[in-house]
Design an enzyme around this catalytic site. Structure first.
Site, PDB file in Angstrom:
ATOM      1  N   LYS A 198       0.830  -1.219   0.000  1.00 39.41           N
ATOM      2  CA  LYS A 198       0.000   0.000   0.000  1.00 39.41           C
ATOM      3  C   LYS A 198       0.859   1.262   0.000  1.00 39.41           C
ATOM      4  O   LYS A 198       0.426   2.305  -0.502  1.00 39.41           O
ATOM      5  CB  LYS A 198      -0.966  -0.021   1.188  1.00 39.41           C
ATOM      6  CG  LYS A 198      -0.304  -0.083   2.565  1.00 39.41           C
ATOM      7  CD  LYS A 198      -0.052   1.273   3.175  1.00 39.41           C
ATOM      8  CE  LYS A 198       0.666   1.147   4.505  1.00 39.41           C
ATOM      9  NZ  LYS A 198       0.919   2.466   5.141  1.00 39.41           N
ATOM     10  N   THR A 255      -3.963   5.386   3.294  1.00 36.59           N
ATOM     11  CA  THR A 255      -2.728   6.028   2.852  1.00 36.59           C
ATOM     12  C   THR A 255      -2.860   6.709   1.496  1.00 36.59           C
ATOM     13  O   THR A 255      -2.057   7.574   1.162  1.00 36.59           O
ATOM     14  CB  THR A 255      -1.574   5.004   2.800  1.00 36.59           C
ATOM     15  OG1 THR A 255      -1.980   3.889   2.014  1.00 36.59           O
ATOM     16  CG2 THR A 255      -1.202   4.537   4.174  1.00 36.59           C
TER      17      THR A 255
END
Length: 340
Positions: A198, A255
């Protein structure tokens, strides 16, 4: 609410006093867990002892009484019943090697580091097994978490994956509280890969937003990024459900959409024309996605797993491609069915 099984939550050592390590130490101490917080810099420790907060990373959050900053790592180890390592991935092996030989046998070793080992590309549980031994009890903490929000007591949920259910349950009981919910898992591979990949995808999301491409682009990058994560992690043997959970989809959404993410901010800076070293200096903390991009792309090529977004992030970071050229390369790919 404190720990659910207080008798199991004896003294805990948190190794690493960055923002995330400090936030987890504060959380444990608020849950009435006696907590030691170690920092490599003895001057930083002295400052934390004096001020009762971490002035560099979380200056507005004061330490609970049961949190003690320390400078002598080896002297602390015989006192504790579990160790939680929270250092950047590039420091992970060296910290383990320092712990080795001083850890009492069977003391659970957990970590909240998100990344793969630079150079080797190993998952961190493989590093633990190599340094401490393959049977060492271990666990990883991951999920959609910003340190500032955890330290502020805002509602948060994470996943703990462990080699032994009792290890996950013990750490979960110490961390779980009114505003911090903990789920447990046995999928160490999936939880770790979600936390590592990620970061690469968040750089891509930052680039897209930095170029002004809007919400449609961001949503597409997140969705197709999830497809890349799933292909990559399933090739490793991860569980599909993990990748759709907190440590996969949850952390990816976090994120990619909030500027508290260092990786997203790096992408924004690159899109605005900053060079990589300039962008890193501007952020001022470790940006795990930089190293992860190199490791993940190399491994994806080796496994013959298609990861076009991660590949373009790599090209921007390491091959001199401009952010706009990277987006153009993604958009010019041939048409295909969505689920291939």
């Amino acid at each position: 609410m404190g720990p659910q099984n207080g008798n199991e939550c004896l003294k805990t050592l948190v190794v690493g006093a960055g923002s995330w390590g400090t936030a987890l130490a504060i959380l444990l101490a608020r849950n009435q867990v006696p907590t030691l917080l170690w920092a490599r810099d003895s001057a930083q420790v002295a400052a934390m002892v004096h001020a009762r907060h971490n002035d560099h990373y979380l200056p507005q959050v004061f330490f609970p009484p049961s949190l003690e900053p320390i400078a002598d790592l080896e002297a602390a180890l015989p006192q504790v019943t579990q160790v939680l390592v929270v250092v950047p991935s590039h420091s992970f092996r060296s910290v383990l090697e320092r712990l080795a030989g001083h850890l009492p046998d069977g003391i659970p070793l957990s970590w909240a580091t998100k990344g793969l080992e630079p150079g080797t590309g190993r998952l961190l549980h493989e590093v633990v097994a190599e340094v401490l031994g393959p049977g060492w009890p271990m666990a990883v903490v991951s999920g959609p978490t910003f340190a500032q929000e955890v330290a502020a007591g805002l509602p948060t949920a994470v996943t703990i994956a462990a080699t032994q259910s009792v290890v996950a349950a013990r750490l979960a009981s110490c961390l779980h509280g009114d505003n911090f919910r903990v789920y447990t898992s046995d999928d160490l591979i999936g939880v770790q890969l979600g936390g590592a990949v990620k970061n690469v995808l968040a750089i891509a999301a930052g680039i897209g937003d930095g170029l002004g491409f809007g919400a449609n682009t961001r949503a597409a990058l997140i969705t197709r990024g999830l497809a890349e994560l799933m292909r990559f992690a399933l090739a490793y043997g991860a569980q599909r459900e993990t990748l759709m959970g907190l440590s996969g989809l949850g952390d990816l959404v976090l994120t990619c959409t909030d500027d508290q993410s260092r990786n997203r901010r790096l992408g924004l800076a690159l899109a605005q024309g900053k060079q990589l070293d300039e962008a890193q200096a501007f952020i001022g903390q470790a940006v795990e996605g930089i190293t992860a991009a190199k490791v993940v792309v190399a491994k994806a090529r080796q496994l013959n797993v298609e990861m076009p977004i991660a590949e373009q992030v790599y090209q921007v970071l390491y091959a001199g491609r401009s952010p706009r050229q990277a987006v153009e390369a993604l958009c010019s790919r041939e048409q295909k069915p969505e689920y291939v």
